[in-house]
Structures are given as C-alpha cells and as structure tokens.
Design an enzyme around this catalytic site. Structure first.
Site, PDB file in Angstrom:
ATOM      1  N   LEU A   1      33.726   3.652 -13.025  1.00 38.80           N
ATOM      2  CA  LEU A   1      34.156   2.061 -13.609  1.00 38.80           C
ATOM      3  C   LEU A   1      33.391   0.959 -13.159  1.00 38.80           C
ATOM      4  O   LEU A   1      33.830  -0.140 -13.228  1.00 38.80           O
ATOM      5  CB  LEU A   1      35.595   1.811 -13.644  1.00 38.80           C
ATOM      6  CG  LEU A   1      36.603   2.756 -14.310  1.00 38.80           C
ATOM      7  CD1 LEU A   1      38.240   2.375 -13.993  1.00 38.80           C
ATOM      8  CD2 LEU A   1      36.186   3.047 -15.697  1.00 38.80           C
TER       9      LEU A   1
ATOM     10  N   ALA B   1      25.205   6.716 -15.318  1.00 38.43           N
ATOM     11  CA  ALA B   1      23.763   6.222 -14.834  1.00 38.43           C
ATOM     12  C   ALA B   1      23.906   4.751 -14.842  1.00 38.43           C
ATOM     13  O   ALA B   1      24.629   4.055 -15.576  1.00 38.43           O
ATOM     14  CB  ALA B   1      22.749   6.840 -15.788  1.00 38.43           C
ATOM     15  N   ASN B   2      22.764   4.268 -14.179  1.00 39.74           N
ATOM     16  CA  ASN B   2      22.472   2.804 -14.444  1.00 39.74           C
ATOM     17  C   ASN B   2      21.101   3.025 -15.463  1.00 39.74           C
ATOM     18  O   ASN B   2      20.458   3.746 -15.408  1.00 39.74           O
ATOM     19  CB  ASN B   2      21.881   2.272 -13.138  1.00 39.74           C
ATOM     20  CG  ASN B   2      22.963   2.264 -12.253  1.00 39.74           C
ATOM     21  OD1 ASN B   2      23.075   2.809 -11.126  1.00 39.74           O
ATOM     22  ND2 ASN B   2      24.139   1.199 -12.440  1.00 39.74           N
TER      23      ASN B   2
ATOM     24  N   TYR C   1      13.586   3.276 -13.817  1.00 38.17           N
ATOM     25  CA  TYR C   1      14.474   4.030 -14.862  1.00 38.17           C
ATOM     26  C   TYR C   1      14.175   5.205 -15.503  1.00 38.17           C
ATOM     27  O   TYR C   1      14.801   6.251 -15.249  1.00 38.17           O
ATOM     28  CB  TYR C   1      15.162   2.729 -15.891  1.00 38.17           C
ATOM     29  CG  TYR C   1      16.088   3.339 -16.900  1.00 38.17           C
ATOM     30  CD1 TYR C   1      17.249   4.006 -16.534  1.00 38.17           C
ATOM     31  CD2 TYR C   1      15.578   3.240 -18.207  1.00 38.17           C
ATOM     32  CE1 TYR C   1      17.907   4.631 -17.653  1.00 38.17           C
ATOM     33  CE2 TYR C   1      16.330   4.145 -19.254  1.00 38.17           C
ATOM     34  CZ  TYR C   1      17.475   4.587 -18.905  1.00 38.17           C
ATOM     35  OH  TYR C   1      18.078   5.277 -19.909  1.00 38.17           O
TER      36      TYR C   1
ATOM     37  N   ILE D   1      13.703 -14.214 -29.148  1.00 35.44           N
ATOM     38  CA  ILE D   1      13.067 -13.085 -29.441  1.00 35.44           C
ATOM     39  C   ILE D   1      11.915 -12.937 -28.540  1.00 35.44           C
ATOM     40  O   ILE D   1      11.097 -14.120 -28.227  1.00 35.44           O
ATOM     41  CB  ILE D   1      12.215 -13.316 -31.029  1.00 35.44           C
ATOM     42  CG1 ILE D   1      13.486 -13.577 -32.012  1.00 35.44           C
ATOM     43  CG2 ILE D   1      11.151 -12.201 -31.310  1.00 35.44           C
ATOM     44  CD1 ILE D   1      12.786 -13.977 -33.491  1.00 35.44           C
ATOM     45  N   PHE D   2      11.962 -11.768 -27.826  1.00 34.71           N
ATOM     46  CA  PHE D   2      10.955 -11.740 -26.749  1.00 34.71           C
ATOM     47  C   PHE D   2       9.572 -11.071 -27.207  1.00 34.71           C
ATOM     48  O   PHE D   2       9.356  -9.915 -27.444  1.00 34.71           O
ATOM     49  CB  PHE D   2      11.613 -10.762 -25.857  1.00 34.71           C
ATOM     50  CG  PHE D   2      13.011 -10.926 -25.030  1.00 34.71           C
ATOM     51  CD1 PHE D   2      12.928 -12.386 -25.016  1.00 34.71           C
ATOM     52  CD2 PHE D   2      13.918 -10.373 -25.078  1.00 34.71           C
ATOM     53  CE1 PHE D   2      14.154 -12.789 -24.204  1.00 34.71           C
ATOM     54  CE2 PHE D   2      15.318 -10.648 -24.297  1.00 34.71           C
ATOM     55  CZ  PHE D   2      15.313 -12.072 -23.969  1.00 34.71           C
TER      56      PHE D   2
ATOM     57  N   ARG E   1       8.909  -9.565 -22.936  1.00 32.21           N
ATOM     58  CA  ARG E   1       9.873  -9.166 -22.086  1.00 32.21           C
ATOM     59  C   ARG E   1       9.132  -8.074 -21.206  1.00 32.21           C
ATOM     60  O   ARG E   1       8.564  -7.321 -21.781  1.00 32.21           O
ATOM     61  CB  ARG E   1      11.059  -8.660 -22.359  1.00 32.21           C
ATOM     62  CG  ARG E   1      12.189  -8.291 -21.319  1.00 32.21           C
ATOM     63  CD  ARG E   1      13.332  -8.054 -21.936  1.00 32.21           C
ATOM     64  NE  ARG E   1      13.434  -6.674 -22.640  1.00 32.21           N
ATOM     65  CZ  ARG E   1      14.618  -5.975 -23.213  1.00 32.21           C
ATOM     66  NH1 ARG E   1      15.541  -6.782 -23.415  1.00 32.21           N
ATOM     67  NH2 ARG E   1      14.319  -5.102 -24.017  1.00 32.21           N
TER      68      ARG E   1
ATOM     69  N   GLY F   1       7.511  -4.646 -19.578  1.00 32.25           N
ATOM     70  CA  GLY F   1       7.730  -3.429 -19.742  1.00 32.25           C
ATOM     71  C   GLY F   1       8.272  -2.962 -21.208  1.00 32.25           C
ATOM     72  O   GLY F   1       8.663  -1.816 -21.281  1.00 32.25           O
ATOM     73  N   ASP F   2       8.214  -3.773 -22.271  1.00 29.52           N
ATOM     74  CA  ASP F   2       8.706  -3.468 -23.490  1.00 29.52           C
ATOM     75  C   ASP F   2       7.368  -2.996 -24.179  1.00 29.52           C
ATOM     76  O   ASP F   2       6.226  -3.492 -24.675  1.00 29.52           O
ATOM     77  CB  ASP F   2       8.751  -4.710 -24.345  1.00 29.52           C
ATOM     78  CG  ASP F   2      10.434  -5.239 -24.005  1.00 29.52           C
ATOM     79  OD1 ASP F   2      11.307  -4.198 -23.631  1.00 29.52           O
ATOM     80  OD2 ASP F   2      10.786  -6.379 -24.446  1.00 29.52           O
TER      81      ASP F   2
HETATM   82  N1  UFG Z   1      15.043  -8.047 -27.581  1.00 23.61           N
HETATM   83  C1  UFG Z   1      14.741  -9.392 -28.021  1.00 23.61           C
HETATM   84  N2  UFG Z   1      16.035 -10.397 -27.726  1.00 23.61           N
HETATM   85  C2  UFG Z   1      16.969  -9.776 -27.114  1.00 23.61           C
HETATM   86  C3  UFG Z   1      17.190  -8.434 -26.643  1.00 23.61           C
HETATM   87  C4  UFG Z   1      16.128  -7.580 -26.850  1.00 23.61           C
HETATM   88  O1  UFG Z   1      13.897  -9.778 -28.560  1.00 23.61           O
HETATM   89  O2  UFG Z   1      17.808 -10.673 -26.959  1.00 23.61           O
HETATM   90  C5  UFG Z   1      13.917  -7.148 -28.016  1.00 23.61           C
HETATM   91  C6  UFG Z   1      13.326  -6.558 -26.733  1.00 23.61           C
HETATM   92  O3  UFG Z   1      12.465  -7.136 -26.357  1.00 23.61           O
HETATM   93  C7  UFG Z   1      12.861  -5.146 -27.418  1.00 23.61           C
HETATM   94  C8  UFG Z   1      13.994  -4.932 -28.688  1.00 23.61           C
HETATM   95  O4  UFG Z   1      14.487  -6.003 -28.899  1.00 23.61           O
HETATM   96  O5  UFG Z   1      11.558  -5.378 -27.986  1.00 23.61           O
HETATM   97  C9  UFG Z   1      14.809  -4.019 -28.308  1.00 23.61           C
HETATM   98  O6  UFG Z   1      15.606  -4.296 -26.957  1.00 23.61           O
HETATM   99  P1  UFG Z   1      16.785  -3.695 -26.242  1.00 23.61           P
HETATM  100  O7  UFG Z   1      17.213  -4.176 -25.026  1.00 23.61           O
HETATM  101  O8  UFG Z   1      18.026  -3.653 -27.523  1.00 23.61           O
HETATM  102  O9  UFG Z   1      16.277  -1.934 -26.052  1.00 23.61           O
HETATM  103  P2  UFG Z   1      15.156  -1.327 -25.424  1.00 23.61           P
HETATM  104  O10 UFG Z   1      14.271  -0.628 -26.636  1.00 23.61           O
HETATM  105  O11 UFG Z   1      14.412  -2.168 -24.380  1.00 23.61           O
HETATM  106  O12 UFG Z   1      15.955  -0.255 -24.590  1.00 23.61           O
HETATM  107  C10 UFG Z   1      16.475   0.876 -24.933  1.00 23.61           C
HETATM  108  C11 UFG Z   1      17.723   1.155 -24.167  1.00 23.61           C
HETATM  109  C12 UFG Z   1      17.415   1.245 -22.844  1.00 23.61           C
HETATM  110  C13 UFG Z   1      16.215   2.373 -22.575  1.00 23.61           C
HETATM  111  C14 UFG Z   1      15.118   1.996 -23.606  1.00 23.61           C
HETATM  112  C15 UFG Z   1      14.027   3.105 -23.549  1.00 23.61           C
HETATM  113  O13 UFG Z   1      18.739   0.050 -24.406  1.00 23.61           O
HETATM  114  O14 UFG Z   1      18.476   1.470 -21.961  1.00 23.61           O
HETATM  115  O15 UFG Z   1      15.673   1.791 -24.870  1.00 23.61           O
HETATM  116  O16 UFG Z   1      14.664   4.335 -23.715  1.00 23.61           O
HETATM  117  F1  UFG Z   1      15.738   2.281 -21.350  1.00 23.61           F
END
Ligand code: UFG
Length: 323
Positions: free
Chosen positions: A33, A75-76, A141, A205-206, A276, A278-279
């Site tokens: 939890l 997991a984290n 991760y 929007i990142f 952001r 690492g995206d």
């Molecule tokens: N984004 C925004 N604004 C926000 C949140 C996200 O612009 O408030 C963008 C991010 O930069 C990214 C896209 O929306 O380009 C999707 O972001 P998420 O955080 O929803 O998802 P991720 O693709 O980064 O991550 C997902 C999972 C992670 C996993 C990753 C790769 O949530 O746990 O895919 O497997 F690690």
C-alpha cells in the site's frame, strides 16, 4: 486457477484483479500500500498487507495461497524519479522482485506473469515497435524492468518457471469500479481531466518541438481492461514469452487533449512548457504477436472510449480513493 497478484491495489493491478475474479479465478492480493489503495482491492479477493523485501514473508504468503500462478505488478514506475533515485528502482523492482521469483519457485508456482514496459526499448529505431527490437533503456526504471525480464529468462531455463512478460505501452481508462489515482500524478490523461474536474486551471504540454506532425509526443494508449484481459490469456500452460500490449495507433499530446475536450464538452486550456527529460518522441506498439499467439483482441481500441471511461471514473471519484 489460484492467482497471487502483487500490486493488486495499484491502478493496473486493481482492474486485473477484478477481471481475474470475473473470469472465475481465486485471487490473493499482496500489496504494501505504498503506491496502492486498500479500497482499490476488489472485495472478493483475499488481501495480504506485507512487504516483498522479506523473503520468508512472501514465500509463506505464496505457499498459503496455494498459487498456481503469480501476476507481478508491484513496482515503482516513475521515469523521472528513477533518474534521481535509481536505488529505489533497482531495490524494489529488481531485489524485491527476485524475492518473489524465489518464492514462486519454492512454492511450486507454474506460471509467472510480469508487468514490463515499452521503456525497456528506449527510443526505437522504428515504429510500430515489435518485440525483436533492441532493448536499450534510457532510464533506471526501464533498466530495472529489463533486468527482471532477463531473470525470468534464466529462471525459465534453470527452474522451468514458465513466464509471460507484457511490455505495456500507455495504460489508460478505467473500469466501472476502479480507476487511476496515483499519489503523485504524472500521466497525461488524468492530468488533463483535472481541469474539467475543477482541480487545475490548465494542463501543461511538455515539448512542442518534437519531430512529429504537431510537435508534441506521440503515444499508444491502451484501455486498462484490455491490458487486464491479456493477463488472463497468459495463464494457460504452454503460453510463454515477451509480448507488447498496445493498439498500434499513435496519438499526439495535442490530439489526446482534443479527444478529452470532446468527451467533457468544453475547452481545456493548455500551457506550453519545455520538453520533459527522457521522453521519446514517438512510441507505438505492434501487438501482432499477442494477437496471433495469445488470441488477444482489444475490446476498447478507440481513444474516445478510453477517455470516456476515465472521465466516468473521475467524475464518480473526484478525490480518487479515500485511502
Ligand atoms: N505529458 C504532458 N503533460 C502532462 C503529462 C504528460 O505533456 O501533464 C506528455 C509527456 O511528456 C509524454 C506524454 O504526455 O509526451 C505521455 O506522458 P505520460 O506520463 O502519460 O506517459 P509516458 O509515455 O511518459 O509513460 C508511460 C508510463 C510509464 C512508462 C512509460 C514507458 O506511464 O510508466 O510509458 O513505458 F514508463
């Protein structure tokens, strides 16, 4: 079957437990939890509150459950946090996972189903991404999940523990009962929906300068119920290997916001921010292998359905879970 689910109080785990129970399986949820919520655990499941850091405890719990299969979600999973606190990711996702693997072998478990991620690939050379692409994670991760995949390979070879590892793309949506409530929310769709819920006045929007048609990142969103169904298809004996789970459709951040606006029926203000860390610009799955070998067929492949279900859940639970 008797199924032992770690992380069954978390977002993906809670819906998978619900679907396993609906399919007639007996379920024991094992969760500490820290990320999950007690009220996200289906009342039909047995609940064990414990830590996976103690190998005796977890072995006793798997034995007590007489588990035929283990489904491992605990997991984290925050990429950004893993870049500042890698030890947390390797300790929990690798060391605690290893305790669970040993417990599964000791208890004579027949099948191990693992939540892996497209983050094990890193930025892909091509999309749609197939399972044979090189795995070059760019954060701890993704590396921690890849390390666990490798342990599964060796445990299969040496101990005969059959496994299915699913590499999820972007899990989203909700069932009628269970939905997405992270204590620290970083995901796009729940962040967007905070605005019409009146909890935020805009969504950020990142990055708007990616090499994509509208400059924002493209992702492959998959309904949480469809993810859960794949885990049920992994349980029969003889099913084994690594599978991507996605719909094969890419949506940009701006397109996702647009779909949310249509769903909630009002405009959602945005603020453009820098990228952001690492995206990757574009992640889209090929899930042909899961379709052919497991017979997996998404029930809710359209982003409109995924967002509609997320919105229904958030409206019913504007504060998320109470605990
Ligand atoms: N984004 C925004 N604004 C926000 C949140 C996200 O612009 O408030 C963008 C991010 O930069 C990214 C896209 O929306 O380009 C999707 O972001 P998420 O955080 O929803 O998802 P991720 O693709 O980064 O991550 C997902 C999972 C992670 C996993 C990753 C790769 O949530 O746990 O895919 O497997 F690690």
């Amino acid at each position: 079957m008797k199924v032992f689910v770690t992380g069954g109080a978390g977002y993906i785990g809670s819906v998978c437990v619900e679907e396993l129970l609906n399919a007639g399986h007996d379920v024991t949820v094992f969760d500490n939890l820290t990320e999950g919520h007690r009220s996200a655990v289906d009342k039909r499941a047995v609940f064990v509150l414990a830590r996976a850091s103690d190998v005796e405890t977890i072995t006793a719990a798997v034995r007590h459950a007489k588990a035929d299969a283990v489904v491992h979600f605990a997991a984290n999973a925050q990429v950004g946090e893993s870049m500042t606190n890698p030890g947390k990711y390797f300790r929990n996702n690798v060391c605690n996972g290893l305790n669970l693997l040993d417990a599964a072998v000791a208890a004579g478990v027949k099948k191990f189903v693992f939540s892996s991620t497209c983050a094990t690939y890193g930025p892909p050379d091509r999309v749609p991404m197939t399972e044979d692409l090189p795995q070059r994670p760019i954060n701890p991760y993704g590396e921690s999940k890849l390390m666990f995949e490798k342990m599964l390979h060796w445990y299969r070879q040496i101990h005969g523990l059959e496994f299915v590892a699913f590499r999820y793309f972007n899990a989203a949506g909700a069932s009628e009962k269970f939905g997405e409530h992270h204590r620290v929310e970083t995901h796009l769709i729940p962040n967007i929906l905070q605005v019409p819920l009146g909890r935020a006045d805009h969504v950020e929007i990142f990055g708007t300068d990616y090499p994509t048609p509208d400059g924002t990142c493209i992702r492959d969103y998959i309904h949480i119920i469809d993810l859960a169904q794949a885990h049920i298809l992994a349980l029969p004996a003889g099913r084994q290997g690594f599978y991507n789970l996605g719909n094969g459709d890419g949506y940009s951040v701006r397109q996702v916001i647009h779909v949310c606006e249509k769903t909630v029926g009002r405009p959602i203000p945005t603020v453009e921010k820098p990228r952001r860390a690492g995206d990757p610009p574009k992640l889209v799955a090929s899930a042909e292998k899961a379709a052919h070998e497991l017979g997996w067929k998404p029930r809710y492949p359209k982003l409109e359905q995924i967002v509609a279900h997320a919105w229904r859940w958030h409206q019913a639970h504007p504060d998320g879970y109470p605990d």
